[in-house]
Scaffold this motif. Structure first.
Motif, PDB file in Angstrom:
ATOM      1  N   PRO A   1       0.793  -1.234   0.000  1.00 37.29           N
ATOM      2  CA  PRO A   1       0.000   0.000   0.000  1.00 37.29           C
ATOM      3  C   PRO A   1       0.829   1.291   0.000  1.00 37.29           C
ATOM      4  N   PHE A   2       1.914   1.328   0.779  1.00 40.84           N
ATOM      5  CA  PHE A   2       2.672   2.582   0.893  1.00 40.84           C
ATOM      6  C   PHE A   2       3.531   2.859  -0.343  1.00 40.84           C
ATOM      7  N   ASN A   3       3.452   1.968  -1.330  1.00 35.01           N
ATOM      8  CA  ASN A   3       4.099   2.248  -2.607  1.00 35.01           C
ATOM      9  C   ASN A   3       3.515   3.520  -3.227  1.00 35.01           C
TER      10      ASN A   3
ATOM     11  N   ILE B   1       3.500  10.206   7.700  1.00 36.84           N
ATOM     12  CA  ILE B   1       3.151   9.053   6.868  1.00 36.84           C
ATOM     13  C   ILE B   1       4.190   7.924   7.039  1.00 36.84           C
TER      14      ILE B   1
ATOM     15  N   ALA C   1       1.411   0.452  10.509  1.00 35.30           N
ATOM     16  CA  ALA C   1       0.594  -0.472   9.690  1.00 35.30           C
ATOM     17  C   ALA C   1       1.269  -1.829   9.548  1.00 35.30           C
TER      18      ALA C   1
ATOM     19  N   GLU D   1       3.155   6.144  10.021  1.00 36.20           N
ATOM     20  CA  GLU D   1       2.000   5.284   9.689  1.00 36.20           C
ATOM     21  C   GLU D   1       2.452   3.992   9.006  1.00 36.20           C
TER      22      GLU D   1
ATOM     23  N   VAL E   1       3.185   6.305  -2.086  1.00 37.83           N
ATOM     24  CA  VAL E   1       3.975   7.514  -1.798  1.00 37.83           C
ATOM     25  C   VAL E   1       5.482   7.225  -1.857  1.00 37.83           C
TER      26      VAL E   1
END
Ligand code: SAM
Lengths: 68, 307
Positions: free
Chosen positions: B178-180, B215, B222, B218, B182
């Motif tokens: 998911p954090f790909n 972020i 996560a 986060e 950003v």
């Protein structure tokens, strides 16, 4: 958790802004009439405000709330 | 970055002359990112710990950990197989008395994706890394996304420097994370592997905080880690790194009502007092490519939340 199949996008842990980025990235280059993409949202994400942020793009996805 | 090797570190009273061999294919060990990282490592109290560095580069941190932080053992690997050989040579010349405490994992190792790397990781207390946080400008899907935001690639950004993989990662290959979205997909992939193969290990990672520290915290949370900032510095944005990646993230939020929720953090000044967005930073560069820009680099420790 990984993207479970080509039609599901995992947004676990993402707040609304990076969730919208992820959805826009996933839709880039995808046929407009393709089957809607399933978006697994972080439990903290509010489905209806996210749909508002997506505007017209909301028609091309199915927002699925991940259980908390 | 060996400026931190103070003269008093030498038992003979002579200052160490500890300049690692650094060919053009290796990340420059005199870069302020490395200095920041080493100050964070120093603050982490790593005496007696078994450490593994993912993306070992020149081996400057390995020598530093053995020589100055009293690590019990340092291991590591890199995607570029030349670098682990280089790291071994550098540790041998910079920390000769500690070479027995250095365990290189040879070959081309992406993250910890070989049996040898995973076996070593299973016996590691702390995993460290400073991995690329910008998608490769040549990545096809990222290019399509950039074009959709009408953002142009900076001149020359598609030319590959010898140390290209120290700065950029293959964005599409990490898009299941998911954090790909950003630019943190490669880092998230490492955190997930550690949860599986070294669930008790702490992690200490060095980040360019252009997407904001919030972020990045986060990302840790996560993935089951409690984050803590060990050290941070404002550094000059590398003139050769393409910031259009950050510009396209901001532009993609136009009209969503979330524009204020995600604004990249660059600074106009070296003190970090005048924040500007990526779009504003890009405008300054367009007007004058020599405009100095700055951003925070922070060393963040993640402690497994279950421990
Ligand atoms: C920014 S440099 C940091 C080097 C060194 N750790 C330091 O702090 O000075 C990033 C390093 O990660 C390596 N790298 C890039 N992608 C990698 C991957 N998928 N797996 C392992 N190492 C990688 C690069 O070759 C490079 O040596």
């Amino acid at each position: 958790m990984k993207r479970s199949n080509a039609n599901t996008i995992d947004c676990n842990g993402l707040s609304p802004a990076p969730t919208v980025l992820r959805i826009k990235q996933a839709l880039t280059g995808r046929a407009r009439d393709a089957h809607p993409l399933d978006i697994l949202l972080d439990p903290a994400c509010d489905t209806s405000s996210l749909a508002r942020s997506l505007g017209k793009l909301a028609d091309r996805v199915r927002l699925v709330a991940r259980p908390a | 970055m060996f400026s931190v090797f103070e003269p008093e570190a030498s038992s003979s009273g002579e200052p160490y002359v500890l300049t690692p061999e650094a060919p053009s294919f290796a990340f420059d060990p005199t870069d302020p990112w490395t200095e920041t990282f080493q100050r964070g490592l120093e603050a982490a109290n790593l005496s007696g710990k078994r450490i593994y560095e993912v993306g070992i580069g020149t081996g400057t941190n390995a020598a530093f950990l053995l020589q100055l932080c009293d690590a019990a053992l340092v291991s590591g690997s890199d995607l570029d197989p030349r670098l682990i050989e280089l790291a071994e040579r550098n540790v041998r010349s910079l920390a000769p008395d500690k070479i027995d405490q250095f365990h290189p994992i040879k070959g081309a190792v992406s993250l910890i994706d070989t049996d040898a790397a995973r076996a070593q990781i299973a016996q590691t207390d702390v995993v460290i890394g400073c991995l690329p946080q910008v998608g490769d400008p040549g990545d096809k899907r990222l290019s399509a996304f950039r074009e959709a935001q009408a953002v142009e690639l900076a001149d020359g950004a598609d030319e590959q420097a010898d140390d290209h993989i120290a700065h950029y990662y293959p964005w599409e290959a990490f898009d299941s994370y998911p954090f790909n979205s950003v630019g943190l997909g490669l880092n998230e992939a490492l955190l997930q592997r550690l949860r599986e193969h070294a669930p008790k290990a702490e992690v200490i990672m060095n980040f360019g905080c252009r997407v904001g520290t919030g972020i990045i915290f986060e990302l840790f949370e996560a993935n089951g880690f409690r984050p803590e900032k060990l050290h941070s510095q404002i550094v000059r944005q590398d003139a050769g790194t393409d910031i259009s990646f950050f510009v396209m993230l901001e532009k993609a939020l136009t009209g969503t009502g979330l524009e204020k929720d995600f604004v990249c953090k660059f600074f106009k000044d070296a003190e970090g007092k005048q924040p500007i967005s990526a779009c504003e930073a890009q405008k300054l560069i367009d007007e004058d490519p020599e405009t100095p820009l700055f951003h925070e680099v922070a060393v963040i420790r993640g402690i497994p939340a279950a421990s």
